[in-house]
Enzyme design. Structure first.
Site, PDB file in Angstrom:
ATOM      1  N   LYS A   1      -6.650   3.674  -2.249  1.00  0.00           N
ATOM      2  CA  LYS A   1      -6.846   4.716  -0.967  1.00  0.00           C
ATOM      3  C   LYS A   1      -6.258   5.870  -1.437  1.00  0.00           C
ATOM      4  O   LYS A   1      -6.994   7.125  -0.050  1.00  0.00           O
ATOM      5  CB  LYS A   1      -5.697   4.262   0.187  1.00  0.00           C
ATOM      6  CG  LYS A   1      -7.548   2.481   0.617  1.00  0.00           C
ATOM      7  CD  LYS A   1      -8.508   2.999   0.739  1.00  0.00           C
ATOM      8  CE  LYS A   1      -9.252   1.618   1.830  1.00  0.00           C
ATOM      9  NZ  LYS A   1     -10.496   1.935   2.373  1.00  0.00           N
TER      10      LYS A   1
ATOM     11  N   SER B   1      -8.285  -3.205  -6.462  1.00  0.00           N
ATOM     12  CA  SER B   1      -7.866  -2.136  -6.217  1.00  0.00           C
ATOM     13  C   SER B   1      -7.267  -1.966  -5.217  1.00  0.00           C
ATOM     14  O   SER B   1      -6.527  -0.703  -4.990  1.00  0.00           O
ATOM     15  CB  SER B   1      -9.115  -1.665  -4.518  1.00  0.00           C
ATOM     16  OG  SER B   1      -9.645  -3.158  -4.308  1.00  0.00           O
TER      17      SER B   1
ATOM     18  N   GLU C   1      -8.594   4.855  11.469  1.00  0.00           N
ATOM     19  CA  GLU C   1      -8.091   3.916  11.350  1.00  0.00           C
ATOM     20  C   GLU C   1      -7.320   3.264   9.990  1.00  0.00           C
ATOM     21  O   GLU C   1      -7.615   3.106   8.623  1.00  0.00           O
ATOM     22  CB  GLU C   1      -9.639   2.631  11.593  1.00  0.00           C
ATOM     23  CG  GLU C   1     -11.004   2.735   9.931  1.00  0.00           C
ATOM     24  CD  GLU C   1     -10.445   3.982   9.554  1.00  0.00           C
ATOM     25  OE1 GLU C   1     -11.148   3.477   8.002  1.00  0.00           O
ATOM     26  OE2 GLU C   1     -10.905   4.500  10.071  1.00  0.00           O
TER      27      GLU C   1
END
Length: 408
Positions: A98, A385, A120
């Protein structure tokens, strides 16, 4: 099909990937999105911006992350002829992919003179990454998170607060990711003049699917180069988990013109019934939500359906518009993994390789384990990830220390 001109054609000027994408916005937000789009198109061609982002990735994020060969896992689950490799995004600063787009979005916010960023989060990894970017760039930050996810992901909530971010628990509806997105959009509608909504995946109105894709492609670009250097050839399969689709779109697209199979893995959750999974591409149909047109799960009234996944970052009733397009043109396949398969992969990767994966990433590992048994030979490259620190308390509470997965 020749994909050599893919990036010149998609998205179109109005943010379309075929018929998917676009920007469905209240009238007073159209100008705000045009401002973001124009600013992004300006800085993405700026050597100053690109060089600064590269410096941040190298010196702050710790990029490039490595590709790792799971030799023991490959041998344990089959006869060792089909080998599993991981792109270790869990080693990116903050523990997931991210930060790749959050640092880019933070740099964009500074360029535009914004004072505040909001978002969010589901699993909390995007929230932590944006809180980190806010601290780095000296910006105010507010993160919206469903009440259920706040309880499941307490370590990440604590990290966000330590970083100085305001975490807002959303208690309406299903109290998960969709409701967090709704609340963040409401905030942005009121405060768009001094705020950027840094959407946490490759979803939302144009230009966000394009921007997030571009920032995340560093994952696949590195992985392709690293695998070629390691092996001298490309993997047979490239795979990643798919919720909204940021980690997967970044992993997939650098391989788009290569002779490799590309597979996205969605959460089947507890089963096929509505409300028991979040497999949008498997069971959904075209629809508009949160400002973009894509494939989404719908209830009997045509509204977004309730969804579920053991992985908080995957329980979203739609998927990025570029994923919908890639499936439609036949370049990417989308498969599923259940909760139990994901937890099995979680414990086996932990036990055999010493790597504790995020539950989101565990879905892709589960698919790789399944395919490795079926293929008999070859190689599979998985985008790992994120790391699983955030999931430990929840998994141990529900499954203990995983002994049931090692009985055979």
């Amino acid at each position: 099909m020749d994909y050599s001109t893919y990036f010149k054609n998609y998205p179109s000027a109005d943010g379309r990937f075929g018929r998917f994408g676009g920007a469905y916005l209240p009238e007073h937000l159209v100008a705000a999105m045009e401002e973001i789009n124009n600013a992004y198109l300006t800085i993405c061609q700026s050597s100053q911006f690109v060089n600064e982002l590269r410096r941040i990735r190298r010196e702050f994020q710790g990029r490039p992350t490595p590709v790792y060969h799971c030799e023991k896992l490959s041998r344990k689950i089959g006869d060792g002829r089909c080998q599993i490799y991981l792109k270790r995004e869990d080693l990116n600063h903050t523990g997931a992919h991210k930060l790749n787009h959050c640092m880019g979005e933070g740099l964009l916010a500074k360029f535009m003179g914004k004072k505040r960023i909001i978002a969010e989060t589901g699993a909390g990894q995007h929230g932590v990454a944006l809180a980190t970017a806010a601290a780095f760039f000296g910006l105010e930050c507010t993160i919206y998170m469903g009440e259920i996810d706040v309880a499941k992901q307490a370590p990440n909530v604590a990290r966000m607060k330590v970083l100085g971010t305001n975490v807002v628990s959303v208690s309406r509806g299903q109290k998960t990711l969709k409701e967090a997105v709704d609340a963040a959009f409401e905030d942005y509608l009121e405060n768009y003049k001094d705020t950027i909504y840094c959407i946490g995946s490759a979803v939302g109105p144009h230009p966000f699917p394009m921007m997030v894709r571009d920032f995340q492609m560093v994952v696949g670009q590195e992985a392709r180069e690293q695998f070629l250097e390691m092996m001298g050839f490309l993997p047979d399969i490239v795979t990643a988990c798919v919720g909204g689709g940021s980690n997967s779109i970044g992993m997939f697209l650098p391989f788009i013109n290569d002779p490799v199979e590309i597979v996205g893995v969605e959460p089947m959750g507890r089963g096929e019934n509505i409300g028991d999974n979040a497999a949008s591409m498997t069971y959904g149909e075209e629809g508009v939500m949160h400002g973009f047109d894509s494939i989404m799960l719908k209830n009997a009234d045509g509204e977004p359906a309730p969804v579920y996944s053991i992985a908080s970052g995957l329980d979203y009733p739609s998927v990025g518009p570029e994923h919908a397009f890639l499936r439609e043109i036949g370049r990417v396949k989308y498969e599923v993994a259940t909760d139990r398969e994901a937890v099995d992969a979680f414990f086996k990767l932990s036990r055999y390789e010493g790597i504790i994966p995020a539950l989101e990433s565990s879905h892709a590992v589960a698919y790789a384990m399944r395919r490795a048994k079926e293929m008999g030979k070859g190689s599979i490259l998985v985008n790992l990830s994120g790391r699983g620190d955030k999931d430990l308390d929840y998994v141990i509470e529900k499954y203990g220390y995983g002994e049931e997965f090692f009985k055979d």
